[in-house]
Structure formats: C-alpha cells, structure tokens
Design an enzyme around this catalytic site. Sequence first.
Site, PDB file in Angstrom:
ATOM      1  N   GLU A   4      -0.956  -9.284  -0.812  1.00 45.47           N
ATOM      2  CA  GLU A   4      -2.404  -9.450  -0.587  1.00 45.47           C
ATOM      3  C   GLU A   4      -3.170  -9.459  -1.916  1.00 45.47           C
ATOM      4  O   GLU A   4      -4.120 -10.214  -2.091  1.00 45.47           O
ATOM      5  CB  GLU A   4      -2.920  -8.319   0.319  1.00 45.47           C
ATOM      6  CG  GLU A   4      -2.327  -8.389   1.719  1.00 45.47           C
ATOM      7  CD  GLU A   4      -2.806  -7.251   2.613  1.00 45.47           C
ATOM      8  OE1 GLU A   4      -2.358  -6.109   2.406  1.00 45.47           O
ATOM      9  OE2 GLU A   4      -3.628  -7.497   3.502  1.00 45.47           O
ATOM     10  N   ALA A  15       0.872  -1.180   0.000  1.00 46.43           N
ATOM     11  CA  ALA A  15       0.000   0.000   0.000  1.00 46.43           C
ATOM     12  C   ALA A  15       0.905   1.225   0.000  1.00 46.43           C
ATOM     13  O   ALA A  15       2.065   1.152   0.421  1.00 46.43           O
ATOM     14  CB  ALA A  15      -0.880  -0.017   1.236  1.00 46.43           C
ATOM     15  N   GLU A  71       4.472  -5.514   7.150  1.00 48.99           N
ATOM     16  CA  GLU A  71       3.740  -4.475   7.888  1.00 48.99           C
ATOM     17  C   GLU A  71       4.243  -4.257   9.302  1.00 48.99           C
ATOM     18  O   GLU A  71       4.308  -3.123   9.777  1.00 48.99           O
ATOM     19  CB  GLU A  71       2.232  -4.796   7.916  1.00 48.99           C
ATOM     20  CG  GLU A  71       1.505  -4.567   6.605  1.00 48.99           C
ATOM     21  CD  GLU A  71       1.588  -5.744   5.640  1.00 48.99           C
ATOM     22  OE1 GLU A  71       2.347  -6.701   5.912  1.00 48.99           O
ATOM     23  OE2 GLU A  71       0.884  -5.708   4.622  1.00 48.99           O
ATOM     24  N   GLY A 119       0.485  -5.037   0.712  1.00 50.16           N
ATOM     25  CA  GLY A 119      -0.709  -5.036  -0.140  1.00 50.16           C
ATOM     26  C   GLY A 119      -0.476  -5.727  -1.483  1.00 50.16           C
ATOM     27  O   GLY A 119      -1.437  -6.205  -2.106  1.00 50.16           O
TER      28      GLY A 119
HETATM   29  N1  CO8 Z   1       4.567   3.051  -0.698  1.00 49.24           N
HETATM   30  C1  CO8 Z   1       4.973   4.219  -1.248  1.00 49.24           C
HETATM   31  N2  CO8 Z   1       6.132   4.355  -1.946  1.00 49.24           N
HETATM   32  C2  CO8 Z   1       6.911   3.255  -2.075  1.00 49.24           C
HETATM   33  C3  CO8 Z   1       6.541   1.996  -1.535  1.00 49.24           C
HETATM   34  C4  CO8 Z   1       5.302   1.919  -0.826  1.00 49.24           C
HETATM   35  N3  CO8 Z   1       4.836   0.777  -0.302  1.00 49.24           N
HETATM   36  N4  CO8 Z   1       7.505   1.113  -1.828  1.00 49.24           N
HETATM   37  C5  CO8 Z   1       8.435   1.779  -2.526  1.00 49.24           C
HETATM   38  N5  CO8 Z   1       8.095   3.069  -2.678  1.00 49.24           N
HETATM   39  C6  CO8 Z   1       8.831   4.130  -3.369  1.00 49.24           C
HETATM   40  C7  CO8 Z   1      10.051   4.567  -2.571  1.00 49.24           C
HETATM   41  O1  CO8 Z   1       9.691   5.482  -1.568  1.00 49.24           O
HETATM   42  C8  CO8 Z   1      10.911   5.152  -3.653  1.00 49.24           C
HETATM   43  O2  CO8 Z   1      10.451   6.448  -3.972  1.00 49.24           O
HETATM   44  P1  CO8 Z   1      11.532   7.655  -4.203  1.00 49.24           P
HETATM   45  O3  CO8 Z   1      12.335   7.194  -5.389  1.00 49.24           O
HETATM   46  O4  CO8 Z   1      10.661   8.835  -4.473  1.00 49.24           O
HETATM   47  O5  CO8 Z   1      12.346   7.719  -2.963  1.00 49.24           O
HETATM   48  C9  CO8 Z   1      10.609   4.281  -4.874  1.00 49.24           C
HETATM   49  O6  CO8 Z   1       9.368   3.622  -4.581  1.00 49.24           O
HETATM   50  C10 CO8 Z   1      11.658   3.210  -5.099  1.00 49.24           C
HETATM   51  O7  CO8 Z   1      11.816   2.489  -3.904  1.00 49.24           O
HETATM   52  P2  CO8 Z   1      13.255   2.195  -3.217  1.00 49.24           P
HETATM   53  O8  CO8 Z   1      14.214   3.268  -3.571  1.00 49.24           O
HETATM   54  O9  CO8 Z   1      13.022   1.919  -1.764  1.00 49.24           O
HETATM   55  O10 CO8 Z   1      13.655   0.850  -3.995  1.00 49.24           O
HETATM   56  P3  CO8 Z   1      14.641  -0.284  -3.494  1.00 49.24           P
HETATM   57  O11 CO8 Z   1      14.874  -1.172  -4.653  1.00 49.24           O
HETATM   58  O12 CO8 Z   1      15.828   0.303  -2.790  1.00 49.24           O
HETATM   59  O13 CO8 Z   1      13.818  -1.095  -2.365  1.00 49.24           O
HETATM   60  C11 CO8 Z   1      11.853  -2.217  -1.509  1.00 49.24           C
HETATM   61  C12 CO8 Z   1      12.702  -1.845  -2.757  1.00 49.24           C
HETATM   62  C13 CO8 Z   1      12.635  -3.202  -0.638  1.00 49.24           C
HETATM   63  C14 CO8 Z   1      10.595  -2.878  -2.022  1.00 49.24           C
HETATM   64  C15 CO8 Z   1      11.528  -0.931  -0.704  1.00 49.24           C
HETATM   65  O14 CO8 Z   1      11.025   0.064  -1.592  1.00 49.24           O
HETATM   66  C16 CO8 Z   1      10.541  -1.122   0.388  1.00 49.24           C
HETATM   67  O15 CO8 Z   1      10.859  -1.665   1.434  1.00 49.24           O
HETATM   68  N6  CO8 Z   1       9.264  -0.690   0.164  1.00 49.24           N
HETATM   69  C17 CO8 Z   1       8.225  -0.730   1.157  1.00 49.24           C
HETATM   70  C18 CO8 Z   1       7.723  -2.129   1.329  1.00 49.24           C
HETATM   71  C19 CO8 Z   1       6.660  -2.182   2.381  1.00 49.24           C
HETATM   72  O16 CO8 Z   1       6.887  -1.942   3.549  1.00 49.24           O
HETATM   73  N7  CO8 Z   1       5.425  -2.538   1.958  1.00 49.24           N
HETATM   74  C20 CO8 Z   1       4.318  -2.650   2.841  1.00 49.24           C
HETATM   75  C21 CO8 Z   1       3.555  -1.372   2.890  1.00 49.24           C
HETATM   76  S1  CO8 Z   1       2.267  -1.418   4.119  1.00 49.24           S
HETATM   77  C22 CO8 Z   1       1.041  -2.296   3.403  1.00 49.24           C
HETATM   78  O17 CO8 Z   1       1.115  -2.730   2.298  1.00 49.24           O
HETATM   79  C23 CO8 Z   1      -0.167  -2.475   4.280  1.00 49.24           C
HETATM   80  C24 CO8 Z   1      -1.392  -2.877   3.481  1.00 49.24           C
HETATM   81  C25 CO8 Z   1      -2.613  -2.675   4.283  1.00 49.24           C
HETATM   82  C26 CO8 Z   1      -3.064  -1.257   4.301  1.00 49.24           C
HETATM   83  C27 CO8 Z   1      -4.279  -1.100   5.103  1.00 49.24           C
HETATM   84  C28 CO8 Z   1      -4.966   0.203   4.858  1.00 49.24           C
HETATM   85  C29 CO8 Z   1      -5.017   1.126   6.019  1.00 49.24           C
END
Ligand code: CO8
Length: 258
Positions: A113, A65, A133, A110
């Site tokens: 999911e 998400a 999460e 997400g």
């Molecule tokens: N949300 C928003 N932006 C994101 C997300 C995300 N989930 N994942 C990556 N991005 C963005 C980064 O911020 C980055 O943006 P910018 O270039 O502007 O800084 C761009 O995408 C590229 O990402 P990275 O530079 O981090 O890329 P890497 O290759 O270094 O890393 C990863 C890749 C490991 C996937 C890393 O991006 C990461 O850890 N992402 C987050 C993963 C995460 O924690 N996902 C779970 C999110 S919570 C969720 O899904 C809950 C669902 C339920 C919601 C319920 C509703 C209330």
Amino acid sequence: MKYEILKLDVRDNIGLIHISRPEALNALNSRFFSEMDSLLEELRNNNAVKGLIITGEGKAFVAGADIAEMVNMDEAAAVKFSKSGQKTFRGIEMFSKPVIAAVNGFALGGGCELAMACDIRIAGVKAKFGQPEVSLGLIPGFAGTQRLTRLVGLGNALHLLMTADMIGSEEALRIGLVQMVVEQEELLNTALDIMKKILTKGPKAVSTIKKVVRKGIETDIDSGSEIEAEEFGTLFGNEGTEGMKAFLEKRTPEWEEK
Ligand code: CO8
C-alpha cells in the site's frame, strides 16, 4: 522530531528515505506514521529536497502493518489506525514533489500500500508483492483496496486481494504494479537516475502533472479535462512560457526555484 525508524540521506537534491526497522522487516507501527508525517512536513518547504525516494533497509521494503501492534486493537482503535495510515499515504500521494518507491524486498500488506501511494515503483529482482490480509482475516486498511484496483485493474486486484498470493517482481511488472525491474545492486541508482531526469523538467509542470492525473482518475473524463485545461493555463506567463521561449531560442530553460 527525533527519527528512530526513518533515515534521510540527501543526494543531488533528492531525499532518500530509508525505512529502518529491519528486526521487524520494517513493519509499519504508529511511530512510523508519526515520523513520516513529520518528515513530509519538514521536506514540503525544503528547497534543497526536490524529490523523494522511499526504500527499505534489509530484506524487506515493508512486510506490512505491525501485526504485534494491531493484535490488541478493538474496532475503534483499528479504524483510527487505518484512517491515520490512510492520511499519511494520501500525503505521499498528493505531495507536491515526485516520489519514487525503490522496492528492495517484501512489499506486503501495508508495504504494498505504501509503494502504491508513490508515483513510480521500481523493483529489485528480489522484490515480492502481495496483499496477504485475508490470510489474517483482515482486509487492507491503508486504501490498498482502492489503489490496487486503480493500478492493476479489477480482475488482477481481486485476484491478489482474495488469494493473498505473493508475486515476484516480473509478475508485478506484467500486471502494471511496478514500472521497471532491475538487479538489486542497480535499484537505488536506477531510482536516482529516474528522479534526476524528472528534476531536469519544469518543477511546476511535474507537480501539476501529479495533481491533474491524480485528481483526474478520481473523476469523469469531462471533469478531468476541465481540471487539465485550468491547470494548463496556470503554466503560462511563468514556467511554461520560459520553457517554450528556451526551445525557440535553442537554450536550456531556467526554471524558477519552487
Ligand atoms: N508485523 C510485525 N512483525 C513482523 C511483520 C509484520 N507485518 N512481518 C514480519 N515481522 C517480524 C516477524 O514476527 C519476525 O520477528 P521475530 O524475529 O521477533 O520473530 C521478524 O519480523 C522476521 O520475520 P520472519 O521470521 O517471519 O521472516 P521470514 O523471512 O521467515 O518471512 C515474511 C518473511 C514472509 C514476510 C513473513 O515475515 C510474513 O509473512 N510477515 C507478515 C506479512 C503480512 O501478513 N503482512 C500483512 C500485515 S497486515 C497489513 O499490512 C494490513 C494493513 C492495514 C492495516 C489497517 C489498520 C487497522
């Protein structure tokens, strides 16, 4: 609706949905959910599209998400976002046509999911899965706590959910989270081949399978068997009768357009 995130490409009656927001690793924002709801509605009665494949553009399937959108939410907004996402994913799960996830890269939070709401998951060798999460002080909110447990069992689900470990495609295969792992360049063709095979079968039977299995897993075996018997009956006098006649007459069945 004008689509900014979802791109639809129809090939051989298969709707290939690309999630395309690569600058944010295809993170799921409110706009994604509105677009997906609208696209599913459009495709529901579109006879030119008989099955769906969902994949991501770039190095992610979906990295979760959208954290940037969620960070400013209060409790009420978070519940609303969670319920809206759950509704969309339930719509995919109960969609009357088959849906395959072709997981090309990160399927986190997400994203995992979303893949789990699809009927079948095919992973490229580079795919990575996880429910990170708890690292953010959150829990899954798009019914991941419910679907993961049903797909991989209690122990595997709690392990992934509590450690936030990211696993590769082979481990995902081992625990039953995905059904097949293929080379990256083979991913879409494999998903298309599996869908083409499904589309040669009785469409009403395939859609009935989906309904009976999904309803059945949410109930006890006697109630599930009752649902099965009722639905089994609905295939007689139409598609099932044609399929059986075709077998006996040694010909290919002619399925009715759904
Ligand atoms: N949300 C928003 N932006 C994101 C997300 C995300 N989930 N994942 C990556 N991005 C963005 C980064 O911020 C980055 O943006 P910018 O270039 O502007 O800084 C761009 O995408 C590229 O990402 P990275 O530079 O981090 O890329 P890497 O290759 O270094 O890393 C990863 C890749 C490991 C996937 C890393 O991006 C990461 O850890 N992402 C987050 C993963 C995460 O924690 N996902 C779970 C999110 S919570 C969720 O899904 C809950 C669902 C339920 C919601 C319920 C509703 C209330």
